[in-house]
Design a protein around this motif. Structure first.
Motif, PDB file in Angstrom:
ATOM      1  N   GLY A  88       3.044  -6.066  11.511  1.00 42.46           N
ATOM      2  CA  GLY A  88       3.012  -4.953  12.450  1.00 42.46           C
ATOM      3  C   GLY A  88       1.936  -5.070  13.512  1.00 42.46           C
ATOM      4  O   GLY A  88       1.227  -6.072  13.608  1.00 42.46           O
ATOM      5  N   ALA A  89       1.816  -3.996  14.301  1.00 40.28           N
ATOM      6  CA  ALA A  89       0.860  -3.966  15.416  1.00 40.28           C
ATOM      7  C   ALA A  89      -0.580  -4.054  14.933  1.00 40.28           C
ATOM      8  O   ALA A  89      -1.453  -4.541  15.643  1.00 40.28           O
ATOM      9  N   SER A  90      -0.835  -3.569  13.722  1.00 42.26           N
ATOM     10  CA  SER A  90      -2.208  -3.590  13.203  1.00 42.26           C
ATOM     11  C   SER A  90      -2.445  -4.755  12.243  1.00 42.26           C
ATOM     12  O   SER A  90      -3.324  -4.693  11.382  1.00 42.26           O
ATOM     13  N   LYS A  91      -1.672  -5.819  12.384  1.00 42.04           N
ATOM     14  CA  LYS A  91      -1.827  -7.017  11.544  1.00 42.04           C
ATOM     15  C   LYS A  91      -3.276  -7.494  11.621  1.00 42.04           C
ATOM     16  O   LYS A  91      -3.861  -7.572  12.696  1.00 42.04           O
ATOM     17  N   GLY A  92      -3.862  -7.784  10.455  1.00 38.60           N
ATOM     18  CA  GLY A  92      -5.235  -8.261  10.406  1.00 38.60           C
ATOM     19  C   GLY A  92      -6.255  -7.163  10.189  1.00 38.60           C
ATOM     20  O   GLY A  92      -7.403  -7.438   9.868  1.00 38.60           O
ATOM     21  N   LYS A  93      -5.853  -5.908  10.345  1.00 39.49           N
ATOM     22  CA  LYS A  93      -6.783  -4.796  10.132  1.00 39.49           C
ATOM     23  C   LYS A  93      -7.178  -4.764   8.657  1.00 39.49           C
ATOM     24  O   LYS A  93      -6.336  -4.841   7.774  1.00 39.49           O
TER      25      LYS A  93
ATOM     26  N   PHE B  40       0.882  -1.171   0.000  1.00 39.34           N
ATOM     27  CA  PHE B  40       0.000   0.000   0.000  1.00 39.34           C
ATOM     28  C   PHE B  40       0.919   1.219   0.000  1.00 39.34           C
ATOM     29  O   PHE B  40       1.641   1.463   0.962  1.00 39.34           O
ATOM     30  N   ILE B  41       0.919   1.987  -1.102  1.00 41.05           N
ATOM     31  CA  ILE B  41       1.929   3.028  -1.279  1.00 41.05           C
ATOM     32  C   ILE B  41       1.816   4.176  -0.272  1.00 41.05           C
ATOM     33  O   ILE B  41       2.818   4.796   0.052  1.00 41.05           O
ATOM     34  N   LYS B  42       0.649   4.448   0.243  1.00 37.07           N
ATOM     35  CA  LYS B  42       0.495   5.573   1.178  1.00 37.07           C
ATOM     36  C   LYS B  42       1.276   5.329   2.476  1.00 37.07           C
ATOM     37  O   LYS B  42       1.916   6.231   3.004  1.00 37.07           O
ATOM     38  N   SER B  43       1.232   4.106   2.991  1.00 33.82           N
ATOM     39  CA  SER B  43       1.882   3.803   4.269  1.00 33.82           C
ATOM     40  C   SER B  43       3.108   2.909   4.125  1.00 33.82           C
ATOM     41  O   SER B  43       3.907   2.811   5.048  1.00 33.82           O
ATOM     42  N   GLY B  44       3.216   2.232   2.991  1.00 38.74           N
ATOM     43  CA  GLY B  44       4.308   1.281   2.804  1.00 38.74           C
ATOM     44  C   GLY B  44       4.037  -0.072   3.436  1.00 38.74           C
ATOM     45  O   GLY B  44       4.896  -0.936   3.451  1.00 38.74           O
ATOM     46  N   ASN B  45       2.833  -0.268   3.966  1.00 42.87           N
ATOM     47  CA  ASN B  45       2.477  -1.539   4.599  1.00 42.87           C
ATOM     48  C   ASN B  45       2.243  -2.636   3.571  1.00 42.87           C
ATOM     49  O   ASN B  45       1.695  -2.390   2.500  1.00 42.87           O
ATOM     50  N   GLU B  46       2.645  -3.853   3.930  1.00 37.49           N
ATOM     51  CA  GLU B  46       2.335  -5.023   3.116  1.00 37.49           C
ATOM     52  C   GLU B  46       0.902  -5.428   3.429  1.00 37.49           C
ATOM     53  O   GLU B  46       0.507  -5.500   4.593  1.00 37.49           O
ATOM     54  N   VAL B  47       0.108  -5.651   2.386  1.00 35.64           N
ATOM     55  CA  VAL B  47      -1.290  -6.037   2.565  1.00 35.64           C
ATOM     56  C   VAL B  47      -1.604  -7.235   1.683  1.00 35.64           C
ATOM     57  O   VAL B  47      -0.923  -7.493   0.696  1.00 35.64           O
ATOM     58  N   ARG B  48      -2.631  -7.974   2.063  1.00 34.49           N
ATOM     59  CA  ARG B  48      -3.118  -9.116   1.279  1.00 34.49           C
ATOM     60  C   ARG B  48      -4.469  -8.739   0.705  1.00 34.49           C
ATOM     61  O   ARG B  48      -5.335  -8.214   1.412  1.00 34.49           O
ATOM     62  N   LEU B  49      -4.683  -8.980  -0.588  1.00 36.00           N
ATOM     63  CA  LEU B  49      -5.965  -8.690  -1.221  1.00 36.00           C
ATOM     64  C   LEU B  49      -7.005  -9.691  -0.730  1.00 36.00           C
ATOM     65  O   LEU B  49      -6.786 -10.895  -0.802  1.00 36.00           O
TER      66      LEU B  49
END
Length: 76
Positions: free
Chosen positions: A56-61, A31-40
Motif C-alpha cells: 500500500g501507500a504506507s509501505k515501509g511504515k 494486523f487485525i485492526k487495519s487488515g494490513n500485511e506487516v513484517r515482524l
C-alpha cells in the motif's frame, strides 16, 4: 543530605523471536485492526513487536503492535 541517582536500566533485549507464541522476526502477519500485511522486525518490550507494513501507500511504515493484534500468515 546525599542525593541518590537511580538509572533506569532496561533488561537485556530478548531474542528476536518469542518462544511463547513462536513468532519470529521476518515473518509476515496480518494486523487485525487495519487488515494490513506487516513484517515482524523486532520485539519491543513485553508482548509487543515493531512491525513494518509491506503493501500500500504506507509501505515501509513502522509501528509498534501488541502480539495479540497480529494473526496468521497472509500465505495461509
Amino acid at each position: 543530605m546525599k542525593t541518590r541517582l537511580f538509572l533506569a536500566v532496561s533488561p537485556a533485549k530478548r531474542p528476536f523471536d518469542s518462544w511463547e507464541t513462536g513468532m519470529k522476526a521476518g515473518e509476515k502477519k496480518i494486523f487485525i485492526k487495519s487488515g494490513n500485511e506487516v513484517r515482524l522486525v523486532e520485539r519491543s518490550g513485553q508482548g509487543d513487536w515493531v512491525v513494518e507494513r509491506t503493501r500500500g501507500a504506507s509501505k515501509g511504515k513502522r509501528m509498534i503492535c501488541p502480539e495479540r493484534a497480529l494473526v496468521g500468515s497472509p500465505d495461509a
